[in-house]
Design an enzyme around this catalytic site. Structure first.
Site, PDB file in Angstrom:
ATOM      1  N   GLY A 270      62.590  -2.538 -35.458  1.00  0.00           N
ATOM      2  CA  GLY A 270      62.212  -1.364 -34.670  1.00  0.00           C
ATOM      3  C   GLY A 270      60.746  -1.075 -34.905  1.00  0.00           C
ATOM      4  O   GLY A 270      60.362   0.017 -35.311  1.00  0.00           O
TER       5      GLY A 270
ATOM      6  N   GLU B 183      61.711  -5.252 -31.522  1.00  0.00           N
ATOM      7  CA  GLU B 183      61.640  -3.976 -30.809  1.00  0.00           C
ATOM      8  C   GLU B 183      62.457  -4.079 -29.531  1.00  0.00           C
ATOM      9  O   GLU B 183      62.327  -5.025 -28.778  1.00  0.00           O
ATOM     10  CB  GLU B 183      60.163  -3.653 -30.511  1.00  0.00           C
ATOM     11  CG  GLU B 183      59.924  -2.458 -29.635  1.00  0.00           C
ATOM     12  CD  GLU B 183      60.615  -1.175 -30.089  1.00  0.00           C
ATOM     13  OE1 GLU B 183      60.451  -0.764 -31.245  1.00  0.00           O
ATOM     14  OE2 GLU B 183      61.353  -0.597 -29.271  1.00  0.00           O
TER      15      GLU B 183
ATOM     16  N   ASN C 147      67.618  -6.606 -29.715  1.00  0.00           N
ATOM     17  CA  ASN C 147      68.422  -5.583 -30.358  1.00  0.00           C
ATOM     18  C   ASN C 147      68.759  -6.059 -31.763  1.00  0.00           C
ATOM     19  O   ASN C 147      69.623  -6.909 -31.942  1.00  0.00           O
ATOM     20  CB  ASN C 147      69.691  -5.329 -29.563  1.00  0.00           C
ATOM     21  CG  ASN C 147      70.502  -4.196 -30.160  1.00  0.00           C
ATOM     22  OD1 ASN C 147      70.276  -3.787 -31.293  1.00  0.00           O
ATOM     23  ND2 ASN C 147      71.435  -3.684 -29.391  1.00  0.00           N
ATOM     24  N   ALA C 148      68.056  -5.501 -32.745  1.00  0.00           N
ATOM     25  CA  ALA C 148      68.218  -5.959 -34.130  1.00  0.00           C
ATOM     26  C   ALA C 148      69.584  -5.591 -34.700  1.00  0.00           C
ATOM     27  O   ALA C 148      69.966  -6.080 -35.759  1.00  0.00           O
ATOM     28  CB  ALA C 148      67.113  -5.377 -35.000  1.00  0.00           C
TER      29      ALA C 148
ATOM     30  N   LEU D 216      60.908   1.349 -40.789  1.00  0.00           N
ATOM     31  CA  LEU D 216      59.971   2.462 -40.899  1.00  0.00           C
ATOM     32  C   LEU D 216      60.285   3.522 -39.844  1.00  0.00           C
ATOM     33  O   LEU D 216      60.274   3.233 -38.639  1.00  0.00           O
ATOM     34  CB  LEU D 216      58.525   1.955 -40.724  1.00  0.00           C
ATOM     35  CG  LEU D 216      57.824   1.462 -42.006  1.00  0.00           C
ATOM     36  CD1 LEU D 216      58.665   0.511 -42.827  1.00  0.00           C
ATOM     37  CD2 LEU D 216      56.467   0.860 -41.694  1.00  0.00           C
TER      38      LEU D 216
ATOM     39  N   ASP E 268      65.145   5.673 -35.853  1.00  0.00           N
ATOM     40  CA  ASP E 268      65.718   6.789 -35.100  1.00  0.00           C
ATOM     41  C   ASP E 268      66.805   7.460 -35.939  1.00  0.00           C
ATOM     42  O   ASP E 268      67.683   6.789 -36.474  1.00  0.00           O
ATOM     43  CB  ASP E 268      66.313   6.285 -33.780  1.00  0.00           C
ATOM     44  CG  ASP E 268      65.235   5.734 -32.854  1.00  0.00           C
ATOM     45  OD1 ASP E 268      64.132   6.322 -32.813  1.00  0.00           O
ATOM     46  OD2 ASP E 268      65.490   4.721 -32.174  1.00  0.00           O
TER      47      ASP E 268
ATOM     48  N   THR F  75      52.008   3.025 -39.275  1.00  0.00           N
ATOM     49  CA  THR F  75      52.607   3.046 -37.938  1.00  0.00           C
ATOM     50  C   THR F  75      52.317   4.361 -37.211  1.00  0.00           C
ATOM     51  O   THR F  75      51.954   5.364 -37.821  1.00  0.00           O
ATOM     52  CB  THR F  75      54.141   2.866 -38.022  1.00  0.00           C
ATOM     53  OG1 THR F  75      54.701   3.967 -38.738  1.00  0.00           O
ATOM     54  CG2 THR F  75      54.507   1.558 -38.699  1.00  0.00           C
ATOM     55  N   GLU F  76      52.506   4.314 -35.920  1.00  0.00           N
ATOM     56  CA  GLU F  76      52.306   5.493 -35.065  1.00  0.00           C
ATOM     57  C   GLU F  76      53.149   6.670 -35.555  1.00  0.00           C
ATOM     58  O   GLU F  76      52.685   7.807 -35.621  1.00  0.00           O
ATOM     59  CB  GLU F  76      52.764   5.193 -33.626  1.00  0.00           C
ATOM     60  CG  GLU F  76      52.287   3.881 -33.065  1.00  0.00           C
ATOM     61  CD  GLU F  76      50.841   3.918 -32.673  1.00  0.00           C
ATOM     62  OE1 GLU F  76      50.417   4.955 -32.119  1.00  0.00           O
ATOM     63  OE2 GLU F  76      50.131   2.928 -32.924  1.00  0.00           O
ATOM     64  N   GLU F  77      54.405   6.348 -35.870  1.00  0.00           N
ATOM     65  CA  GLU F  77      55.327   7.406 -36.261  1.00  0.00           C
ATOM     66  C   GLU F  77      54.886   8.021 -37.588  1.00  0.00           C
ATOM     67  O   GLU F  77      54.898   9.242 -37.731  1.00  0.00           O
ATOM     68  CB  GLU F  77      56.738   6.812 -36.360  1.00  0.00           C
ATOM     69  CG  GLU F  77      57.853   7.807 -36.257  1.00  0.00           C
ATOM     70  CD  GLU F  77      57.880   8.604 -34.966  1.00  0.00           C
ATOM     71  OE1 GLU F  77      57.520   8.049 -33.895  1.00  0.00           O
ATOM     72  OE2 GLU F  77      58.231   9.792 -35.017  1.00  0.00           O
TER      73      GLU F  77
HETATM   74  N1  SAM Z   1      58.721   1.706 -36.902  1.00  0.00           N
HETATM   75  C1  SAM Z   1      57.923   2.314 -35.856  1.00  0.00           C
HETATM   76  C2  SAM Z   1      57.010   3.346 -36.426  1.00  0.00           C
HETATM   77  O1  SAM Z   1      57.122   3.657 -37.621  1.00  0.00           O
HETATM   78  O2  SAM Z   1      56.159   3.843 -35.674  1.00  0.00           O
HETATM   79  C3  SAM Z   1      58.788   2.908 -34.746  1.00  0.00           C
HETATM   80  C4  SAM Z   1      59.654   4.075 -35.114  1.00  0.00           C
HETATM   81  S1  SAM Z   1      60.598   4.688 -33.710  1.00  0.00           S
HETATM   82  C5  SAM Z   1      61.131   6.260 -34.218  1.00  0.00           C
HETATM   83  C6  SAM Z   1      62.060   3.682 -33.751  1.00  0.00           C
HETATM   84  C7  SAM Z   1      61.883   2.389 -33.000  1.00  0.00           C
HETATM   85  O3  SAM Z   1      63.021   1.559 -33.163  1.00  0.00           O
HETATM   86  C8  SAM Z   1      61.717   2.590 -31.501  1.00  0.00           C
HETATM   87  O4  SAM Z   1      60.550   1.926 -31.071  1.00  0.00           O
HETATM   88  C9  SAM Z   1      62.978   1.984 -30.910  1.00  0.00           C
HETATM   89  O5  SAM Z   1      62.780   1.451 -29.616  1.00  0.00           O
HETATM   90  C10 SAM Z   1      63.311   0.930 -31.933  1.00  0.00           C
HETATM   91  N2  SAM Z   1      64.731   0.527 -31.978  1.00  0.00           N
HETATM   92  C11 SAM Z   1      65.803   1.361 -31.997  1.00  0.00           C
HETATM   93  N3  SAM Z   1      66.943   0.668 -32.071  1.00  0.00           N
HETATM   94  C12 SAM Z   1      66.594  -0.650 -32.095  1.00  0.00           C
HETATM   95  C13 SAM Z   1      67.343  -1.861 -32.152  1.00  0.00           C
HETATM   96  N4  SAM Z   1      68.670  -1.842 -32.188  1.00  0.00           N
HETATM   97  N5  SAM Z   1      66.676  -3.027 -32.169  1.00  0.00           N
HETATM   98  C14 SAM Z   1      65.321  -3.047 -32.112  1.00  0.00           C
HETATM   99  N6  SAM Z   1      64.571  -1.937 -32.061  1.00  0.00           N
HETATM  100  C15 SAM Z   1      65.190  -0.746 -32.042  1.00  0.00           C
END
Ligand code: SAM
Length: 217
Positions: free
Chosen positions: A35, A58, A93-94, A113, A116, A191-193
């Site tokens: 993600g 992602e 989809n991880a 990191l 969600d 990261t952005e978040e």
């Molecule tokens: N790690 C990044 C950061 O710290 O900025 C992103 C955090 S964001 C809150 C969560 C990310 O996980 C999102 O970009 C979302 O699309 C991705 N994500 C959620 N479920 C996922 C999955 N099953 N497989 C891959 N990516 C996923």
């Protein structure tokens, strides 16, 4: 939605060439950022481990496209020095296909990191760290490999730490062990978040876990 994702039947079917080109020959992906969002961690880690292949996973198409464009631009800008050839992004989809991409014990580091939070009880099954998924992550991680987590949601931190600590194939690093790993400080603001949480003066909870050897049968 992920119905359109094409994933390899087995790791042998995976064409990493598409992601790493010549640089990837004779090398295997060792780090996975699950993600990865906009990919800030990969870009920070890349020069610190220049010989190590790292993949960001992602699920959002637009986000992964953006990360790919950014990596291509970085590679082009640094083409003489050859930097950033060790990082790439994979739209997937991880939660579904990890063992299709990676061999048993292939990875040495996995990163989660600011995942969600899926707050509601009914939605906990959508969290990226669950007992079932941890067994898959343990399969693709080598003995001694590390899972890095960080979140600004205390309840999620406690959930991840609980499930990882209770899993027979993981143990939590002590504070001292975390302090002696320079990667840990990169979890907070790469990261952005993480940067968003800093702007909002939020708290952050990191935790790191080691992949234990398989118990004797
Ligand atoms: N790690 C990044 C950061 O710290 O900025 C992103 C955090 S964001 C809150 C969560 C990310 O996980 C999102 O970009 C979302 O699309 C991705 N994500 C959620 N479920 C996922 C999955 N099953 N497989 C891959 N990516 C996923």
């Amino acid at each position: 939605s992920d119905h359109d994702i094409e994933y390899p039947l087995t790791p042998e079917h995976m064409n990493w060439d598409k992601y790493f080109g010549e640089f990837g020959e004779e090398r295997r992906v060792e780090f996975a950022d699950i993600g990865c969002g906009y990919g800030g961690l990969l870009m920070r880690l890349s020069p610190k481990f220049p010989g190590t292949l790292m993949i960001g996973m992602e699920i959002r198409v637009k986000v992964s496209d953006y990360v790919n464009e950014k990596i291509q631009a970085l590679r082009k800008h640094h083409s003489e020095a050859g930097h950033y050839r060790n990082i790439a992004v994979l739209r997937s989809n991880a939660m579904k296909y990890m063992p299709n991409y990676f061999r048993k014990g292939q990875l040495s580091k996995m990163f989660f990191l600011f995942p969600d939070p899926h707050f509601k009880n009914k939605k906990h099954k959508w969290r990226i760290i669950t007992p079932t998924l941890l067994s898959e992550y343990a399969y693709v991680l080598r003995e001694g490999g590390l899972i890095y987590t960080i979140t600004d949601v205390k309840e999620l931190h406690e959930w991840m730490a609980k499930h990882l600590s209770e899993h027979p194939l993981f143990e939590r690093l002590t504070e001292a062990e975390m302090n002696s790993d320079f990667v840990v400080e990169m979890l907070y603001d790469s990261t952005e978040e993480g940067q968003k949480v800093t702007r909002n003066s939020g708290e952050k909870w990191p935790a790191v876990f080691r992949r234990l050897p398989n118990p004797p049968l």
